[in-house]
Design an enzyme around this catalytic site. Structure first.
Site, mmCIF file in Angstrom:
data_model
loop_
_atom_site.group_PDB
_atom_site.id
_atom_site.type_symbol
_atom_site.label_atom_id
_atom_site.label_comp_id
_atom_site.label_asym_id
_atom_site.label_seq_id
_atom_site.Cartn_x
_atom_site.Cartn_y
_atom_site.Cartn_z
ATOM 1 N N HIS A 1 21.812 18.474 -99.356
ATOM 2 C CA HIS A 1 21.125 19.662 -98.834
ATOM 3 C C HIS A 1 21.387 20.884 -99.730
ATOM 4 O O HIS A 1 20.484 21.653 -100.027
ATOM 5 C CB HIS A 1 21.627 20.016 -97.429
ATOM 6 C CG HIS A 1 21.356 18.988 -96.371
ATOM 7 N ND1 HIS A 1 22.349 18.455 -95.579
ATOM 8 C CD2 HIS A 1 20.192 18.413 -95.955
ATOM 9 C CE1 HIS A 1 21.814 17.598 -94.724
ATOM 10 N NE2 HIS A 1 20.523 17.543 -94.930
ATOM 11 N N LYS B 221 19.689 11.593 -80.549
ATOM 12 C CA LYS B 221 20.716 11.643 -81.597
ATOM 13 C C LYS B 221 21.573 12.881 -81.353
ATOM 14 O O LYS B 221 21.402 13.900 -82.012
ATOM 15 C CB LYS B 221 20.009 11.730 -82.969
ATOM 16 C CG LYS B 221 20.795 11.219 -84.147
ATOM 17 C CD LYS B 221 19.940 11.159 -85.412
ATOM 18 C CE LYS B 221 19.710 12.525 -86.038
ATOM 19 N NZ LYS B 221 18.969 12.507 -87.320
ATOM 20 N N ARG C 129 14.264 11.600 -99.847
ATOM 21 C CA ARG C 129 15.122 10.631 -100.541
ATOM 22 C C ARG C 129 14.310 9.370 -100.810
ATOM 23 O O ARG C 129 13.380 9.387 -101.571
ATOM 24 C CB ARG C 129 16.371 10.341 -99.716
ATOM 25 C CG ARG C 129 17.401 11.455 -99.717
ATOM 26 C CD ARG C 129 18.376 11.261 -98.605
ATOM 27 N NE ARG C 129 17.649 11.027 -97.351
ATOM 28 C CZ ARG C 129 18.185 10.969 -96.159
ATOM 29 N NH1 ARG C 129 19.470 11.073 -96.033
ATOM 30 N NH2 ARG C 129 17.459 10.782 -95.084
ATOM 31 N N SER D 28 23.554 12.666 -93.456
ATOM 32 C CA SER D 28 24.551 13.213 -92.526
ATOM 33 C C SER D 28 25.116 12.100 -91.646
ATOM 34 O O SER D 28 26.306 12.097 -91.324
ATOM 35 C CB SER D 28 23.923 14.311 -91.663
ATOM 36 O OG SER D 28 23.490 15.366 -92.473
HETATM 37 O O1 PNS Z 1 17.178 17.089 -90.522
HETATM 38 P P1 PNS Z 1 16.113 16.547 -89.625
HETATM 39 O O2 PNS Z 1 16.715 16.029 -88.329
HETATM 40 O O3 PNS Z 1 15.274 15.512 -90.301
HETATM 41 O O4 PNS Z 1 15.164 17.785 -89.244
HETATM 42 C C1 PNS Z 1 14.071 17.635 -88.379
HETATM 43 C C2 PNS Z 1 13.465 18.998 -87.989
HETATM 44 C C3 PNS Z 1 14.530 19.905 -87.403
HETATM 45 C C4 PNS Z 1 12.869 19.660 -89.215
HETATM 46 C C5 PNS Z 1 12.337 18.720 -86.950
HETATM 47 O O5 PNS Z 1 12.831 17.913 -85.927
HETATM 48 C C6 PNS Z 1 11.764 20.003 -86.361
HETATM 49 O O6 PNS Z 1 11.033 20.714 -87.015
HETATM 50 N N1 PNS Z 1 12.145 20.304 -85.099
HETATM 51 C C7 PNS Z 1 11.711 21.508 -84.401
HETATM 52 C C8 PNS Z 1 10.732 21.167 -83.285
HETATM 53 C C9 PNS Z 1 9.350 20.889 -83.830
HETATM 54 O O7 PNS Z 1 8.715 21.745 -84.406
HETATM 55 N N2 PNS Z 1 8.910 19.636 -83.656
HETATM 56 C C10 PNS Z 1 7.618 19.187 -84.135
HETATM 57 C C11 PNS Z 1 7.727 18.632 -85.541
HETATM 58 S S1 PNS Z 1 6.190 17.978 -86.069
#
Ligand code: PNS
Length: 162
Positions: free
Chosen positions: A18, A44, A93, A131
Site C-alpha cells: 500500500h 471479514k 496485484r 493484509s
Molecule cells: O481494501 P479493500 O477491502 O479491497 O477495499 C474495499 C473498499 C473499501 C474500497 C470498498 O469496499 C468500498 O469502497 N467500500 C465503501 C462502500 C461502497 O462504496 N461500496 C460499494 C462499492 S462498489
C-alpha cells in the site's frame, strides 16, 4: 480543476505494498486522501479499529501537506464527492484481483460517471503481500518485519501477544 484523488481500502493493516502505491501516486495529484473504510464488514471483521488503521498509516508515511488520512463511512462515491475528489486510486496485484476490481469500477462508474478510477500495478516485490496473509503470519508467531512498516509490526506483536 484541482486534481484530488482518494485511495480507499480496508488497510487492515497497511502493508509495504500500500505504501508503495501511495508513494508512486502522490506526484500525480495535488492532494491524495487515504480513506480507511469504517463501514462494518461482517464477512471479514477487522482486526484493527478504524482509528488504529488511520493512525498506523499516518505514522508510516512521511508528513506531507499533500496527504490526508482519515476514515469514511457510507458509499465511496458519496465520500469522494464530499471531498471534491475526481479520481479513485486502486492497486492491482494478480489476476485474481481483477474481477472484484472490475465489478467495483463498473458499479462506482454507474453511481458517479464523473469519477475516474486509476489502477496501479503492484511492484513485483510486493505482489505476494496481502493484509490477510500478514495477519495470519503475525498470529502464528512469524515475523512481518519485511512486509509492513515498523509501526504496524509493533501493533501486530501487541495484538497477538508475542
Ligand atoms: O481494501 P479493500 O477491502 O479491497 O477495499 C474495499 C473498499 C473499501 C474500497 C470498498 O469496499 C468500498 O469502497 N467500500 C465503501 C462502500 C461502497 O462504496 N461500496 C460499494 C462499492 S462498489
Amino acid at each position: 480543476m484541482k486534481k484530488i484523488a482518494v485511495y480507499p481500502g480496508s488497510f487492515d493493516p497497511v502493508t509495504n505494498g500500500h505504501i508503495d502505491i501511495i508513494k508512486r501516486s502522490i506526484s500525480l495529484f495535488e492532494k491524495l486522501i487515504i480513506a480507511v473504510n469504517a463501514n462494518p464488514n461482517p464477512a471479514k471483521p477487522y482486526l484493527f479499529s478504524a482509528e488504529e488503521r488511520v493512525e498506523m498509516i499516518r505514522e508510516a508515511l512521511p508528513s506531507s501537506p499533500k496527504i490526508e488520512v482519515e476514515s469514511f463511512k457510507g458509499l465511496l462515491v458519496h465520500y469522494a464527492r464530499k471531498k471534491g475528489a475526481n479520481f479513485i486510486i486502486r492497486g492491482l496485484r494478480a489476476l485474481s484481483d481483477f474481477e472484484y476490481e472490475f465489478q467495483m469500477y463498473l458499479m462506482n462508474k454507474k453511481l458517479n460517471p464523473d469519477l475516474e478510477m486509476i489502477y496501479f500495478m503492484t511492484s513485483q516485490q510486493y505482489s505476494h503481500l496481502s493484509s490477510s496473509v500478514i495477519k495470519e503470519i503475525a498470529k502464528l508467531g512469524g515475523s512481518t518485519i519485511n512486509f509492513v512498516p515498523p509501526v504496524v509490526e509493533k501493533k501486530l506483536l501487541e495484538k497477538f501477544g508475542y
